[in-house]
Design a protein around this motif. Structure first.
Motif, PDB file in Angstrom:
ATOM      1  N   GLY A  80       3.023  10.435 -15.615  1.00 52.26           N
ATOM      2  CA  GLY A  80       1.636  10.710 -15.822  1.00 52.26           C
ATOM      3  C   GLY A  80       1.088   9.572 -17.019  1.00 52.26           C
ATOM      4  N   LEU A  81       1.755   9.129 -17.808  1.00 56.42           N
ATOM      5  CA  LEU A  81       1.353   8.114 -18.744  1.00 56.42           C
ATOM      6  C   LEU A  81       1.070   6.719 -17.637  1.00 56.42           C
ATOM      7  N   ALA A  82       1.968   6.595 -16.880  1.00 55.18           N
ATOM      8  CA  ALA A  82       1.813   5.331 -15.906  1.00 55.18           C
ATOM      9  C   ALA A  82       0.443   5.501 -15.188  1.00 55.18           C
ATOM     10  N   TRP A  83       0.218   6.796 -14.589  1.00 50.61           N
ATOM     11  CA  TRP A  83      -0.917   6.983 -13.987  1.00 50.61           C
ATOM     12  C   TRP A  83      -2.401   6.796 -14.853  1.00 50.61           C
ATOM     13  N   ARG A  84      -2.144   7.271 -15.937  1.00 50.40           N
ATOM     14  CA  ARG A  84      -3.525   6.941 -17.022  1.00 50.40           C
ATOM     15  C   ARG A  84      -3.498   5.556 -17.271  1.00 50.40           C
ATOM     16  N   ASN A  85      -2.327   4.663 -17.439  1.00 50.87           N
ATOM     17  CA  ASN A  85      -2.453   3.432 -17.849  1.00 50.87           C
ATOM     18  C   ASN A  85      -3.017   2.381 -16.681  1.00 50.87           C
ATOM     19  N   VAL A  86      -2.652   2.756 -15.683  1.00 52.51           N
ATOM     20  CA  VAL A  86      -3.267   2.262 -14.330  1.00 52.51           C
ATOM     21  C   VAL A  86      -4.855   2.281 -14.186  1.00 52.51           C
ATOM     22  N   TRP A  87      -5.296   3.334 -14.597  1.00 51.73           N
ATOM     23  CA  TRP A  87      -6.862   3.650 -14.445  1.00 51.73           C
ATOM     24  C   TRP A  87      -7.418   3.015 -15.913  1.00 51.73           C
ATOM     25  N   ARG A  88      -6.761   2.448 -16.677  1.00 56.82           N
ATOM     26  CA  ARG A  88      -7.613   1.755 -17.662  1.00 56.82           C
ATOM     27  C   ARG A  88      -8.649   0.869 -17.378  1.00 56.82           C
ATOM     28  N   HIS A  89      -7.975   0.241 -16.451  1.00 50.58           N
ATOM     29  CA  HIS A  89      -9.086  -1.040 -16.010  1.00 50.58           C
ATOM     30  C   HIS A  89      -9.227  -0.809 -14.537  1.00 50.58           C
ATOM     31  N   LYS A  90     -10.004   0.148 -14.275  1.00 58.47           N
ATOM     32  CA  LYS A  90     -10.466   0.680 -13.071  1.00 58.47           C
ATOM     33  C   LYS A  90     -10.647  -0.512 -12.022  1.00 58.47           C
ATOM     34  N   THR A  91     -11.560  -1.359 -12.226  1.00 59.97           N
ATOM     35  CA  THR A  91     -11.848  -2.410 -11.464  1.00 59.97           C
ATOM     36  C   THR A  91     -10.902  -3.109 -10.821  1.00 59.97           C
ATOM     37  N   ARG A  92      -9.961  -3.725 -12.034  1.00 59.18           N
ATOM     38  CA  ARG A  92      -8.773  -4.394 -11.593  1.00 59.18           C
ATOM     39  C   ARG A  92      -7.966  -3.712 -10.688  1.00 59.18           C
ATOM     40  N   SER A  93      -7.699  -2.189 -11.079  1.00 56.83           N
ATOM     41  CA  SER A  93      -6.772  -1.400 -10.388  1.00 56.83           C
ATOM     42  C   SER A  93      -7.022  -1.255  -8.874  1.00 56.83           C
ATOM     43  N   PHE A  94      -8.498  -1.011  -9.027  1.00 66.16           N
ATOM     44  CA  PHE A  94      -8.951  -0.769  -7.490  1.00 66.16           C
ATOM     45  C   PHE A  94      -8.786  -2.053  -6.572  1.00 66.16           C
ATOM     46  N   VAL A  95      -8.848  -3.086  -7.250  1.00 64.04           N
ATOM     47  CA  VAL A  95      -8.918  -4.307  -6.472  1.00 64.04           C
ATOM     48  C   VAL A  95      -7.419  -4.575  -6.004  1.00 64.04           C
ATOM     49  N   ALA A  96      -6.432  -4.211  -6.799  1.00 64.94           N
ATOM     50  CA  ALA A  96      -5.014  -4.562  -6.537  1.00 64.94           C
ATOM     51  C   ALA A  96      -4.606  -3.442  -5.633  1.00 64.94           C
ATOM     52  N   LEU A 114       0.806   2.350  -9.148  1.00 63.36           N
ATOM     53  CA  LEU A 114      -0.404   1.582  -8.443  1.00 63.36           C
ATOM     54  C   LEU A 114      -0.352   1.392  -7.157  1.00 63.36           C
ATOM     55  N   VAL A 115       0.834   0.753  -6.795  1.00 65.78           N
ATOM     56  CA  VAL A 115       1.280   0.631  -5.274  1.00 65.78           C
ATOM     57  C   VAL A 115       1.294   1.844  -4.643  1.00 65.78           C
ATOM     58  N   LEU A 116       1.750   2.945  -4.861  1.00 62.24           N
ATOM     59  CA  LEU A 116       1.932   4.083  -4.105  1.00 62.24           C
ATOM     60  C   LEU A 116       0.646   4.721  -3.881  1.00 62.24           C
ATOM     61  N   ALA A 117      -0.396   4.692  -4.944  1.00 60.18           N
ATOM     62  CA  ALA A 117      -1.738   5.174  -4.596  1.00 60.18           C
ATOM     63  C   ALA A 117      -2.302   4.243  -3.636  1.00 60.18           C
ATOM     64  N   GLY A 118      -2.260   3.083  -3.577  1.00 52.46           N
ATOM     65  CA  GLY A 118      -2.834   2.189  -2.711  1.00 52.46           C
ATOM     66  C   GLY A 118      -2.153   2.589  -1.165  1.00 52.46           C
ATOM     67  N   THR A 119      -0.892   2.649  -1.345  1.00 53.34           N
ATOM     68  CA  THR A 119      -0.264   2.873  -0.015  1.00 53.34           C
ATOM     69  C   THR A 119      -0.714   4.479   0.573  1.00 53.34           C
ATOM     70  N   ALA A 120      -1.029   5.328  -0.275  1.00 54.73           N
ATOM     71  CA  ALA A 120      -1.339   6.789   0.225  1.00 54.73           C
ATOM     72  C   ALA A 120      -2.788   6.517   0.785  1.00 54.73           C
ATOM     73  N   VAL A 121      -3.533   5.901   0.371  1.00 49.98           N
ATOM     74  CA  VAL A 121      -4.902   5.505   0.759  1.00 49.98           C
ATOM     75  C   VAL A 121      -4.692   4.976   2.158  1.00 49.98           C
ATOM     76  N   GLY A 122      -4.171   3.756   2.154  1.00 52.61           N
ATOM     77  CA  GLY A 122      -3.862   3.169   3.180  1.00 52.61           C
ATOM     78  C   GLY A 122      -3.039   3.664   4.508  1.00 52.61           C
ATOM     79  N   LEU A 123      -2.106   4.525   4.180  1.00 52.39           N
ATOM     80  CA  LEU A 123      -1.521   5.425   5.043  1.00 52.39           C
ATOM     81  C   LEU A 123      -2.778   6.598   5.691  1.00 52.39           C
ATOM     82  N   LEU A 124      -3.465   7.132   4.865  1.00 50.24           N
ATOM     83  CA  LEU A 124      -4.574   7.974   5.601  1.00 50.24           C
ATOM     84  C   LEU A 124      -5.603   7.170   6.266  1.00 50.24           C
ATOM     85  N   ALA A 125      -6.139   6.066   5.632  1.00 51.39           N
ATOM     86  CA  ALA A 125      -7.074   5.355   6.542  1.00 51.39           C
ATOM     87  C   ALA A 125      -6.416   4.501   7.677  1.00 51.39           C
TER      88      ALA A 125
END
Lengths: 231, 408
Positions: free
Chosen positions: B3-19, B323-334
């Motif tokens: 949970g802490l990791a998830w919140r930390n990932v979104w501290r810098h939304k733009t950077r996390s969105f890009v990665a 961060l990576v698994l969130a991106g992976t989930a979106v990528g798998l869906l798309a």
């Protein structure tokens, strides 16, 4: 009564690019359970260094530190981390709460590190917040709290795990005088009602009126050890 | 911790969105890449096996033989009956390939005259794929011929014109006249310039009564193409049935170059995808490392209140994985939706000629296997762990007092 914290000829010298700066020079000190003690002194007198060494955050250059019956200055990093986690509570000058966690989650953070189950740690953290009079702020993030409120959350974080001693490094330095005084009175109340041992550093003479013992440091040496007030 | 990791990932939304977006793009690209390459490979196999069958049966000495006679399977009918009896559900194409001289009224060329007989479905497919004008010679006809368009052009003949075939030194008539009834359009010009098709009976009368030079066995599977295991099993049964006088080869053995190319595609795909994830991983390293540098004081406090260095390292790894698994989930869906949208086939506009020239199907059916999805997710997890390695090592070496004094 056996001391809970002890420093024996404690010396700390910082070295930076060949320049040696002595911070503590042969400090002897004992803190017994239930004391409410302030370490006073001007900036650079070694207050923070003494707290760091007693709190197993740093290693001395020479001398001994003891936590109860256990000598701590020779422990490795893992053992010192374990002692900090289980036996010592910390409060820092700049609050140092984790900004993405709520007040309740911050207060429960040390318990989480200890592996306490969620329900139990939330209950303990909430009890700590109640004791500090900020239970209604439990679900706010640090940026939604005033400085005084944040420092109370920091104290709650230190208390929630029920440590043997709480070390506070200039806990009121970032607060206005009213909030600072209020925090010290609260800490004193917890000391008197629950017997929690507090050792904190300060350079604010007004706060010293509320403590039972003052250890004065100058240039890394103890220059006075006074028992005052209701002690 | 998560949970802490998830919140930390979104501290810098733009950077996390890009990665995270880079990871999602890598996943989509990998899935689409896997899907298209697999579709292409399947298509190549389908094209190849539709032309040559899953199994080919020739005379045992056909490859070494110089003489036409030595390549003949003279008891073709017996072989065919035995195959149909033993291998139920298979379809056969019978071929008699006769090297011959073929001429129109004014010009002549060397060519491979093929007598062909096949079941209705194979015949319809052959006609659909390759007949450009007219039709194939009728089954059993003795006087009809179809030519590759290039060969017909070379001979200067058109539909309805007479065509003469000379196959001297054979057991049949050795020479005959035919009427041109069809023009064939093959993707490979080299084949088209040599292609002449008769009915099997017509070719047998011309050169080798009752014989064939090749039998193609076409297998059918319940879903998709027959597996290699089914092909091998059928080969074993056919070999046991027909004895040593004939050679039974799978399409892989008959076309070793193509088989080797196809076998190479899996490792090539895997390596290519790996490099895509390496690129995405660099973005993740950047994000996680910057996140660490900006929070040195916070890590100092976490260490001060009792976290050991392993715990802190795990926190960094958890953020990278999150961060990576969130991106992976979106990528798998798309990627999944994209591939699903091509379920009815994908035809690249304007590329029909090119696809045909290289023996590729005109319509591709991209799909990914569970193994390919697993490989993609494994790459993603590996990327997360590798990207976290350096930041986690830095975090694990922090000393609490120094870290708390750090000015961000």
């Amino acid at each position: 009564m056996k001391p809970i914290l002890r420093a024996v000829r404690l010396t700390k010298v910082y070295e930076n690019e060949g320049v040696r700066t002595p911070a503590l020079q042969g400090v002897d000190l004992e803190i017994v359970p239930g004391e409410f003690t302030a370490i006073a002194g001007p900036s650079g007198s070694g207050k923070s260094t003494l707290l760091h060494l007693l709190g197993c955050l740093d290693k001395p250059t020479a001398g001994e530190t003891w936590l109860g019956e256990r000598r701590t200055d020779q422990l490795d990093d893992v053992s010192r981390a374990h002692l900090r986690l289980r036996e010592i509570g910390f409060v820092f000058q700049a609050y140092n709460l984790i900004p993405v966690l709520t007040a309740l989650e911050n207060a429960a953070f040390v318990l989480e590190l200890q592996g306490v189950p969620r329900e139990e740690r939330n209950a303990k953290a909430m009890a700590a917040l109640e004791a500090l009079g900020i239970a209604e702020l439990a679900h706010r993030r640090p940026n939604q709290l005033s400085g005084g409120q944040q420092q109370r959350v920091a104290v709650a974080r230190a208390l929630a795990a029920q440590p043997r001693v709480v070390l506070a490094d200039e806990p009121t330095a970032n607060l206005d005088s009213k909030a600072g005084l209020s925090l010290i009175e609260l800490m004193k109340k917890l000391n008197e009602e629950r017997g929690i041992t507090f050792l904190f550093s300060t350079h604010d003479p007004r706060l010293l009126e509320h403590v039972k013992r003052i250890i004065r440091l100058e240039d890394g040496r103890v220059v006075a050890d006074e028992r005052v007030g209701a002690a | 911790m998560w949970g802490l990791a998830w919140r930390n990932v979104w501290r810098h939304k733009t950077r996390s969105f890009v990665a995270g977006g880079a990871v999602a793009v890598a996943v989509v690209f990998t899935l689409v890449f896997f899907g298209f390459v697999t579709a292409t490979m399947n298509g190549m196999v389908e094209v190849l096996t539709s032309e040559s069958g899953h199994l080919q049966i020739t005379h045992a000495q056909a490859k070494e033989a110089q003489d036409f006679d030595a390549r003949l399977i003279r008891n073709a009918a017996e072989v065919e009956m035995a195959l149909l009896k033993e291998l139920r559900g298979v379809r056969l194409r019978r071929l008699l390939e006769v090297p011959a001289l073929i001429s129109g009224e004014t010009r002549a060329r060397g060519a491979m005259v093929v007598g062909m007989e096949q079941d209705e479905a194979l015949g319809e497919r052959f006609a659909r794929e390759y007949v450009a004008a007219g039709r194939l010679p009728a089954p059993g006809s003795w006087d009809e011929i179809a030519l590759g368009q290039a060969l017909a052009k070379a001979l200067q003949v058109e539909l309805g014109d007479p065509v003469y075939v000379f196959a001297p030194g054979t057991d049949g008539w050795g020479a005959a006249a035919y009427t041109l009834v069809g023009l064939l359009d093959f993707p490979q010009t080299s084949h088209e310039i040599q292609a002449a098709y008769l009915s099997l009976e017509g070719a047998q009368e011309l050169a080798a009564p009752g014989a064939v030079t090749r039998l193609q066995v076409h297998l059918a599977a319940e879903r998709g193409a027959p597996t290699d295991a089914l092909v091998e099993e059928t080969k074993a049964r056919a070999t046991a049935l027909l004895g040593e006088e004939v050679l039974v080869e799978t399409w892989r053995e008959a076309s070793p170059d193509t088989a080797a190319l196809l076998d190479m595609m899996d490792p090539v795909m895997t390596v290519f995808s790996f490099f895509i994830f390496v690129l995405a991983g660099l973005m993740v390293v950047n994000t996680i490392y910057l996140s660490l540098v900006e929070r040195i004081r916070e890590f100092g406090v976490i260490l001060a209140v009792g976290a050991d260095r392993w715990r802190v390292m795990r926190m960094v790894v958890a953020e990278s994985l999150t961060l990576v698994l969130a991106g992976t989930a979106v990528g798998l869906l798309a990627g999944g939706l994209l591939i699903a949208s091509w379920a009815d086939g994908f035809r690249m506009p304007g590329f029909d000629e090119v696809m045909a020239e290289y023996g590729l199907p005109l319509v591709l059916y991209p799909s990914v296997t569970p193994v390919q999805v697993a490989v993609t997710v494994t790459f993603a997890i590996f990327t997360a762990l590798a990207a976290a390695l350096w930041p986690a090592w830095v975090a694990g070496r922090l000393q609490p007092v120094e870290a708390m004094r750090h000015a961000a």
